[in-house]
Design a protein around this motif. Sequence first.
Motif, PDB file in Angstrom:
ATOM      1  N   LYS A 108       0.912  -1.080   0.137  1.00 12.58           N
ATOM      2  CA  LYS A 108      -0.173   0.109  -0.016  1.00 12.58           C
ATOM      3  C   LYS A 108       0.878   1.266  -0.049  1.00 12.58           C
ATOM      4  N   GLU A 109       2.087   1.138   0.830  1.00 15.76           N
ATOM      5  CA  GLU A 109       2.767   2.231   0.852  1.00 15.76           C
ATOM      6  C   GLU A 109       3.589   2.672  -0.438  1.00 15.76           C
ATOM      7  N   ASN A 155       0.980   4.069  -2.871  1.00 16.85           N
ATOM      8  CA  ASN A 155       1.032   5.576  -2.628  1.00 16.85           C
ATOM      9  C   ASN A 155       1.779   6.492  -2.981  1.00 16.85           C
ATOM     10  N   GLN A 156       3.214   5.743  -2.864  1.00 15.45           N
ATOM     11  CA  GLN A 156       4.202   6.660  -3.565  1.00 15.45           C
ATOM     12  C   GLN A 156       4.216   6.960  -4.793  1.00 15.45           C
ATOM     13  N   GLU A 181       1.120   6.967  -6.521  1.00 17.10           N
ATOM     14  CA  GLU A 181       0.045   7.745  -6.501  1.00 17.10           C
ATOM     15  C   GLU A 181       0.360   9.344  -6.321  1.00 17.10           C
ATOM     16  N   ASN A 182       1.399   9.433  -5.621  1.00 19.05           N
ATOM     17  CA  ASN A 182       1.810  10.819  -5.367  1.00 19.05           C
ATOM     18  C   ASN A 182       2.230  11.338  -6.400  1.00 19.05           C
TER      19      ASN A 182
END
Lengths: 305, 66
Positions: free
Chosen positions: A240-241, A244-245, A247-248
Amino acid sequence: MRCKKCGGKAVINMRQHNMGLCKDDFLQWLPEQTQKFIEKYKMFTPDDKILVAVSGGKDSLALWDILQILGYQADGLYIALGIDEGIGYSAESQRLTEKFANERDLNLHIVNLAASYGTDVPTLASQTKRGRDKPCSACGLVKRHEMNRIARDFGYDVLATGHNLDDEAAILFSNTLQWNGDYLLRQAPVLASRDGLARKVKPLFHFYEREMAAYSLLRGIDYIYDECPFAEGSTSTQYKELLNQLENQHPGAKMHFYVKFLTAKKKGLFAEPTTEIVPDLHLCPTCGQPTSAANECSFCKMMAK
Amino acid sequence: MEYTTTIILRDQKYEIKAGMTLLAALGKLDILPESVICVRDGDLITEDTILKPGETIKLVSVISGG
């Protein structure tokens, strides 16, 4: 930032949709979108009896809340797994789930592993090869077995879980890293019922985890903030992390990863729909639930150890 | 006079120079905006919010597992 609908002050920015919304419009938008996906994927109708698997976390309680708002007949199921780890995790999550149900006068089934089977997840995990390294595998098996049992015993038409897009994208990422063909074929927002297995649906599969947290906070839902102590540092959290990186840097990346996977699967990219691999099921001689394992199901084998 | 904003995530407290956006502050703290919800005085705020001296922002982690 201004609300895209009314021009008021936005409380959330959803970069993947290029849209910010104020509190009122967000709380209207999210259930409306849920209804849209329930209909698009033919998950259930107002005539169906729904069992919602609730953990005391933000996603499952938000799902139960949304289904009430949308007017569905939805009861809850909480499974007391006996996870303490010095923070009373299961006790607190059960308290919050019961509080949610009582405040709204909702029907909640509670399965207590200790009372029903004389054991708990940490004990089961320590006794079995399945959970020796991490209890998550044994825990998942217990939850799947008990959710299906309650759905069957009480005649529910469908079992709904609060998986969000981040959950689904992390599972997809894991299955893709390992090219796990069977799991890739089976991953979907709707799993049809068959051979004693309840129909399973994930009405929140299109929402980011962040949106579900915002929804719960804005609705005043009292949920357990701590994640399961056994899930800390798990591979799914790491994935997930990582996502999210990505996604950022590229807003919408994780949504496209999962939604385009569903589109590709529908087009037969992974296998012709007619040649889908489905394991043969038979009834477990001990508990009577369907299983693909030889003789007894994995749950009963684990309990017998 | 205070010139910093306090940002709280779980048990951690950070003091950040006021006047920058919340997005810039999250970047300085190496926190991904996707992984948190930002709350000020009980209200959710977006990342373009300018931090004011003396105020406190609470970050709620959104990632859950299990």
